[in-house]
Motif scaffolding. Structure first.
Motif, PDB file in Angstrom:
ATOM      1  N   HIS A 152      84.870 -15.519  -7.083  1.00 11.43           N
ATOM      2  CA  HIS A 152      83.844 -16.553  -6.953  1.00 11.43           C
ATOM      3  C   HIS A 152      82.451 -15.913  -6.961  1.00 11.43           C
ATOM      4  CE1 HIS A 152      82.127 -20.413  -6.110  1.00 11.43           C
ATOM      5  NE2 HIS A 152      81.537 -19.973  -5.014  1.00 11.43           N
ATOM      6  N   GLY A 153      82.317 -14.747  -6.354  1.00 20.47           N
ATOM      7  CA  GLY A 153      81.036 -14.051  -6.386  1.00 20.47           C
ATOM      8  C   GLY A 153      80.618 -13.707  -7.807  1.00 20.47           C
ATOM      9  N   TYR A 154      81.550 -13.244  -8.618  1.00 22.67           N
ATOM     10  CA  TYR A 154      81.234 -12.964 -10.023  1.00 22.67           C
ATOM     11  C   TYR A 154      80.830 -14.239 -10.751  1.00 22.67           C
ATOM     12  CZ  TYR A 154      83.109  -8.194  -9.710  1.00 22.67           C
ATOM     13  OH  TYR A 154      83.329  -6.872  -9.392  1.00 22.67           O
ATOM     14  N   HIS A 155      81.457 -15.357 -10.425  1.00 20.64           N
ATOM     15  CA  HIS A 155      81.102 -16.626 -11.070  1.00 20.64           C
ATOM     16  C   HIS A 155      79.679 -17.042 -10.694  1.00 20.64           C
ATOM     17  CE1 HIS A 155      85.634 -17.753 -11.510  1.00 20.64           C
ATOM     18  NE2 HIS A 155      85.262 -16.768 -12.294  1.00 20.64           N
ATOM     19  N   LEU A 156      79.300 -16.828  -9.454  1.00 28.10           N
ATOM     20  CA  LEU A 156      77.922 -17.123  -9.057  1.00 28.10           C
ATOM     21  C   LEU A 156      76.939 -16.230  -9.805  1.00 28.10           C
ATOM     22  CD1 LEU A 156      78.254 -17.577  -5.182  1.00 28.10           C
ATOM     23  CD2 LEU A 156      77.949 -19.366  -6.906  1.00 28.10           C
ATOM     24  N   ARG A 157      77.284 -14.980  -9.994  1.00 28.29           N
ATOM     25  CA  ARG A 157      76.403 -14.080 -10.742  1.00 28.29           C
ATOM     26  C   ARG A 157      76.257 -14.532 -12.185  1.00 28.29           C
ATOM     27  NH1 ARG A 157      78.233  -8.011  -9.870  1.00 28.29           N
ATOM     28  NH2 ARG A 157      76.685  -7.762 -11.522  1.00 28.29           N
ATOM     29  N   LEU A 158      77.313 -15.050 -12.766  1.00 27.11           N
ATOM     30  CA  LEU A 158      77.237 -15.566 -14.130  1.00 27.11           C
ATOM     31  C   LEU A 158      76.215 -16.692 -14.247  1.00 27.11           C
ATOM     32  CD1 LEU A 158      80.995 -15.745 -15.133  1.00 27.11           C
ATOM     33  CD2 LEU A 158      79.238 -14.535 -16.422  1.00 27.11           C
ATOM     34  N   LEU A 159      76.113 -17.510 -13.216  1.00 27.97           N
ATOM     35  CA  LEU A 159      75.259 -18.694 -13.250  1.00 27.97           C
ATOM     36  C   LEU A 159      73.881 -18.470 -12.639  1.00 27.97           C
ATOM     37  CD1 LEU A 159      77.956 -21.304 -12.175  1.00 27.97           C
ATOM     38  CD2 LEU A 159      77.132 -20.857 -14.490  1.00 27.97           C
ATOM     39  N   GLN A 160      73.586 -17.262 -12.187  1.00 29.15           N
ATOM     40  CA  GLN A 160      72.348 -17.054 -11.438  1.00 29.15           C
ATOM     41  C   GLN A 160      71.103 -17.322 -12.281  1.00 29.15           C
ATOM     42  OE1 GLN A 160      71.927 -12.932 -10.164  1.00 29.15           O
ATOM     43  NE2 GLN A 160      73.113 -12.260 -11.925  1.00 29.15           N
ATOM     44  N   GLY A 161      71.221 -17.216 -13.607  1.00 25.98           N
ATOM     45  CA  GLY A 161      70.071 -17.509 -14.457  1.00 25.98           C
ATOM     46  C   GLY A 161      69.659 -18.961 -14.420  1.00 25.98           C
ATOM     47  N   ALA A 162      70.550 -19.858 -13.977  1.00 19.07           N
ATOM     48  CA  ALA A 162      70.225 -21.276 -13.893  1.00 19.07           C
ATOM     49  C   ALA A 162      69.195 -21.541 -12.802  1.00 19.07           C
ATOM     50  CB  ALA A 162      71.494 -22.089 -13.633  1.00 19.07           C
ATOM     51  N   TRP A 163      69.328 -20.847 -11.679  1.00 15.36           N
ATOM     52  CA  TRP A 163      68.409 -21.051 -10.560  1.00 15.36           C
ATOM     53  C   TRP A 163      68.410 -19.786  -9.696  1.00 15.36           C
ATOM     54  CZ3 TRP A 163      69.159 -24.837  -5.863  1.00 15.36           C
ATOM     55  CH2 TRP A 163      67.935 -25.000  -5.213  1.00 15.36           C
ATOM     56  N   PRO A 164      67.717 -18.731 -10.153  1.00 17.56           N
ATOM     57  CA  PRO A 164      67.756 -17.444  -9.439  1.00 17.56           C
ATOM     58  C   PRO A 164      67.378 -17.553  -7.965  1.00 17.56           C
ATOM     59  CG  PRO A 164      66.737 -17.188 -11.588  1.00 17.56           C
ATOM     60  CD  PRO A 164      66.923 -18.658 -11.384  1.00 17.56           C
ATOM     61  N   ALA A 165      66.269 -18.268  -7.678  1.00 17.23           N
ATOM     62  CA  ALA A 165      65.817 -18.355  -6.286  1.00 17.23           C
ATOM     63  C   ALA A 165      66.807 -19.148  -5.433  1.00 17.23           C
ATOM     64  CB  ALA A 165      64.437 -19.004  -6.231  1.00 17.23           C
ATOM     65  N   GLY A 166      67.349 -20.224  -5.993  1.00 11.25           N
ATOM     66  CA  GLY A 166      68.249 -21.071  -5.228  1.00 11.25           C
ATOM     67  C   GLY A 166      69.593 -20.436  -4.949  1.00 11.25           C
ATOM     68  N   LEU A 167      70.083 -19.593  -5.879  1.00  9.01           N
ATOM     69  CA  LEU A 167      71.405 -18.984  -5.720  1.00  9.01           C
ATOM     70  C   LEU A 167      71.347 -17.618  -5.034  1.00  9.01           C
ATOM     71  CD1 LEU A 167      73.094 -19.904  -9.123  1.00  9.01           C
ATOM     72  CD2 LEU A 167      73.646 -20.794  -6.863  1.00  9.01           C
ATOM     73  N   ALA A 168      70.144 -17.101  -4.826  1.00  9.01           N
ATOM     74  CA  ALA A 168      70.012 -15.744  -4.269  1.00  9.01           C
ATOM     75  C   ALA A 168      70.664 -15.637  -2.892  1.00  9.01           C
ATOM     76  CB  ALA A 168      68.538 -15.355  -4.190  1.00  9.01           C
ATOM     77  N   ALA A 169      70.402 -16.610  -2.021  1.00 13.29           N
ATOM     78  CA  ALA A 169      70.950 -16.539  -0.666  1.00 13.29           C
ATOM     79  C   ALA A 169      72.472 -16.648  -0.692  1.00 13.29           C
ATOM     80  CB  ALA A 169      70.363 -17.657   0.199  1.00 13.29           C
ATOM     81  N   ARG A 170      72.995 -17.511  -1.554  1.00 16.27           N
ATOM     82  CA  ARG A 170      74.455 -17.660  -1.646  1.00 16.27           C
ATOM     83  C   ARG A 170      75.095 -16.386  -2.185  1.00 16.27           C
ATOM     84  NH1 ARG A 170      77.956 -21.272  -0.444  1.00 16.27           N
ATOM     85  NH2 ARG A 170      79.851 -21.654  -1.639  1.00 16.27           N
ATOM     86  N   LEU A 171      74.441 -15.760  -3.130  1.00 18.24           N
ATOM     87  CA  LEU A 171      74.965 -14.494  -3.658  1.00 18.24           C
ATOM     88  C   LEU A 171      74.987 -13.416  -2.586  1.00 18.24           C
ATOM     89  CD1 LEU A 171      73.312 -14.525  -7.183  1.00 18.24           C
ATOM     90  CD2 LEU A 171      75.744 -14.167  -6.755  1.00 18.24           C
ATOM     91  N   GLU A 172      73.966 -13.385  -1.744  1.00 20.71           N
ATOM     92  CA  GLU A 172      73.934 -12.408  -0.658  1.00 20.71           C
ATOM     93  C   GLU A 172      75.060 -12.660   0.341  1.00 20.71           C
ATOM     94  OE1 GLU A 172      72.177  -9.582  -0.093  1.00 20.71           O
ATOM     95  OE2 GLU A 172      71.615  -9.897  -2.184  1.00 20.71           O
ATOM     96  N   ARG A 173      75.339 -13.932   0.614  1.00 20.35           N
ATOM     97  CA  ARG A 173      76.396 -14.258   1.578  1.00 20.35           C
ATOM     98  C   ARG A 173      77.766 -13.886   1.023  1.00 20.35           C
ATOM     99  NH1 ARG A 173      75.244 -19.434   5.367  1.00 20.35           N
ATOM    100  NH2 ARG A 173      76.645 -18.185   6.663  1.00 20.35           N
ATOM    101  N   VAL A 174      77.991 -14.177  -0.255  1.00 24.87           N
ATOM    102  CA  VAL A 174      79.308 -13.841  -0.803  1.00 24.87           C
ATOM    103  C   VAL A 174      79.467 -12.332  -0.921  1.00 24.87           C
ATOM    104  CG1 VAL A 174      78.790 -13.873  -3.296  1.00 24.87           C
ATOM    105  CG2 VAL A 174      81.028 -14.604  -2.494  1.00 24.87           C
ATOM    106  N   LYS A 175      78.375 -11.631  -1.172  1.00 23.40           N
ATOM    107  CA  LYS A 175      78.435 -10.168  -1.223  1.00 23.40           C
ATOM    108  C   LYS A 175      78.787  -9.598   0.156  1.00 23.40           C
ATOM    109  CE  LYS A 175      75.656  -6.088  -2.390  1.00 23.40           C
ATOM    110  NZ  LYS A 175      74.319  -5.605  -2.848  1.00 23.40           N
TER     111      LYS A 175
END
Length: 313
Positions: free
Chosen positions: A210-233
């Motif tokens: 799921h973390g890799y999937h979030l990274r795939l989509l991070q270009g859609a909303w970098p600022a909005g997904l940054a915190a979620r990416l940090e949590r999954v990491k």
């Protein structure tokens, strides 16, 4: 085309470009992971340990991509490709394993409260270093494995060119996101109901995908997904540390005699590892409850909405 869509990520980045057709984009990113592996294997600019780590990590990324492409590829092709990348990665597992365990041992330094635990830990570290040096004493072994790995990557690249991707990219992405996230929720529930090393290891794999999937989509909303990416990491790191302790415990049980540890010392060290694992389990379950709070369909819809909004800019 939008400004977002025009700015493509660097070659080899695990990121889709909003505004582009989804199925070709997923194939492009998967192909670039394979090509980056082949380029690094040909150049040999990295130290052997780092090279092995990087190419195996890209295999995991491709397997995450395959989970999104599963509906479009069909079950037979998905299973074939997933097995191919899993088996390719295993060719190099032995070379990486002792490095990962020694890193885990380093993280335990400073937490060993008694002389007995420190002696047991020192014996384990010595054994792991000896195994690693014995493996590295035969460079031909790694060259043979790297050659087989490169052959597997070249064959995968050729197969990718012939992938027939069917259906709607939108539906494929939604189904893939929902399925992986739902598996993560189920594995979390399993850990809550019947905690154990196998359960937490299974959950770790779903969290990483799921973390890799979030990274795939991070270009859609970098600022909005940054915190979620940090949590999954952070969650993935916690579960990874838990798995490392599992493998360390297995090594102690299997090689207790060769480590020179008496049964009492071995038992004390295993109890120390188990206590560390329980602390990690508590942390992971608390974090996971927040991370996996939404129903899978809602999570998939939200991520897809981010993607579609970015493509309209």
């Amino acid at each position: 085309m939008s400004e977002v869509a025009e700015k493509a990520p660097g070659v080899g980045a695990l990121e889709l470009v909003p505004g582009r057709p989804l199925l070709p984009e997923l194939r492009r990113v998967a192909r670039e992971q394979v090509e980056a592996n082949l380029d690094e294997l040909a150049a040999r600019d990295l130290p052997a340990d780092e090279l092995v780590h990087e190419v195996r990590k890209r295999c995991k990324k491709v397997r995450a991509l395959l989970r999104l492409l599963r509906p479009a590829l069909g079950e037979a092709v998905y299973r074939r490709e997933n097995a191919a990348f899993r088996d390719a990665s295993r060719l190099l597992a032995e070379w990486r394993d002792d490095d990962a365990l020694l890193e885990a041992c380093e993280a335990l330094e400073g937490t060993l409260g008694t002389p007995g635990l420190r002696r047991s830990h020192s014996a384990l570290v010595g054994r792991l270093r000896a195994r690693r040096e014995a493996l590295r004493a035969d460079p031909g072994h790694l060259e043979e494995r790297l050659g087989a790995f490169a052959h597997a990557m070249d064959e995968a690249r050729q197969r990718m060119a012939g992938w027939e991707l069917r259906g709607s990219g939108r539906k494929t992405l939604r189904r893939g996101l929902r399925r992986t996230y739902a598996r993560g929720r189920r594995e979390l529930a399993r850990c809550e109901e019947a905690p154990g090393e196998e359960a937490f290891h299974g959950w770790r794999k779903r969290v990483k995908y799921h973390g890799y999937h979030l990274r795939l989509l991070q270009g859609a909303w970098p600022a909005g997904l940054a915190a979620r990416l940090e949590r999954v990491k952070a969650l993935g790191q916690c579960l990874g540390d838990h798995h490392d302790l599992t493998v360390l415990g297995q090594r102690v049980r299997q090689e207790g005699g060769r480590l020179g540890l008496e049964p009492r010392a071995r038992g004390a060290y295993l109890r120390f590892l188990k206590a560390r694992q329980r602390a990690l389990e508590t942390r992971a379950l608390e974090e996971g409850a927040f991370f996996f709070v939404d129903p899978p369909a809602a999570e998939a819809r939200r991520l897809l909405a981010y993607w579609e909004l970015a493509g309209r800019r």
